[in-house]
Design a protein around this motif. Structure first.
Motif, PDB file in Angstrom:
ATOM      1  N   CYS A  80       0.842  -1.195   0.000  1.00  0.00           N
ATOM      2  CA  CYS A  80       0.000   0.000   0.000  1.00  0.00           C
ATOM      3  C   CYS A  80       0.879   1.247   0.000  1.00  0.00           C
ATOM      4  O   CYS A  80       1.720   1.421   0.878  1.00  0.00           O
ATOM      5  N   CYS A 102      -4.284   2.135  -2.410  1.00  0.00           N
ATOM      6  CA  CYS A 102      -4.822   2.069  -1.059  1.00  0.00           C
ATOM      7  C   CYS A 102      -5.473   0.713  -0.838  1.00  0.00           C
ATOM      8  O   CYS A 102      -6.207   0.232  -1.692  1.00  0.00           O
ATOM      9  N   GLY A 127      -7.131   0.217   2.115  1.00  0.00           N
ATOM     10  CA  GLY A 127      -8.293   0.545   2.937  1.00  0.00           C
ATOM     11  C   GLY A 127      -8.152   0.106   4.377  1.00  0.00           C
ATOM     12  O   GLY A 127      -9.135  -0.150   5.059  1.00  0.00           O
ATOM     13  N   CYS A 140      -6.006   1.855   6.723  1.00  0.00           N
ATOM     14  CA  CYS A 140      -5.093   2.930   7.127  1.00  0.00           C
ATOM     15  C   CYS A 140      -4.687   2.870   8.594  1.00  0.00           C
ATOM     16  O   CYS A 140      -3.585   3.271   8.954  1.00  0.00           O
TER      17      CYS A 140
END
Length: 166
Positions: A87, A128, A130, A132
């Motif tokens: 990522c 990304c 998802g 984070c």
């Protein structure tokens, strides 16, 4: 041409794909779901498979290619048994994922987008994942690793090799 239909069990895979396509109520709206199914069956989406999907759906091949080339999930090249998605989103980047990427690259001997010679690993950056809150994040196939540091890379690679029996 990739000779995708010469793969082992290609007839069964194609029959399963055909059945999936036939089950779609709106062929034109089913491009993404059909491509997901095709990639899950064949492992990647070379041009001959994209053309086959386009013909079965009755849409221009350019439209199918546009979807495949736009979404990073889809692959036009054969991937390794383990796709290592790194990522590169803001949260991960701020927390040093570039050093994790460098470590994977060094240990595997490949650059971003490449597959190891033994066909075991493909290294790929993604925008990304998802997750984070777990930054920096690495996803190997469907398994998510959170808070990854460069010193964790060898453990992740070893776990994959053990899983494969190498």
């Amino acid at each position: 041409m990739s000779d995708i239909f010469a793969q082992e069990n290609a007839l069964e895979k194609r029959a399963e794909l055909d059945a999936f396509i036939d089950s779609q109520t709106s062929k034109e709206d089913a491009i993404i779901s059909v491509l997901h199914k095709a990639q899950s069956l064949f492992g990647y989406l070379p041009s001959d498979l994209q053309l086959y999907v386009a013909r079965k759906l009755g849409v221009p091949a350019a439209r199918v290619y546009g979807v495949v080339s736009f979404y990073s999930y889809f692959s036009q090249k054969k991937r390794g048994d383990f796709t290592i998605n790194i990522c590169m989103g803001t949260a991960c980047f701020v927390k040093g994922v570039d050093k994790v990427m460098d470590e994977f690259s060094n240990q595997l001997g490949v650059k971003n987008g490449e597959t190891t010679e033994d066909g075991l690993f493909t290294l790929k950056d993604v925008r990304c994942i998802g997750a984070c809150g777990l930054a920096p994040v690495v996803m190997v196939n469907e398994k998510v690793y959170g808070h990854v540091k460069p010193e964790d890379v060898s453990k992740i690679i070893t776990a994959c090799k053990v899983q494969k029996g190498v």
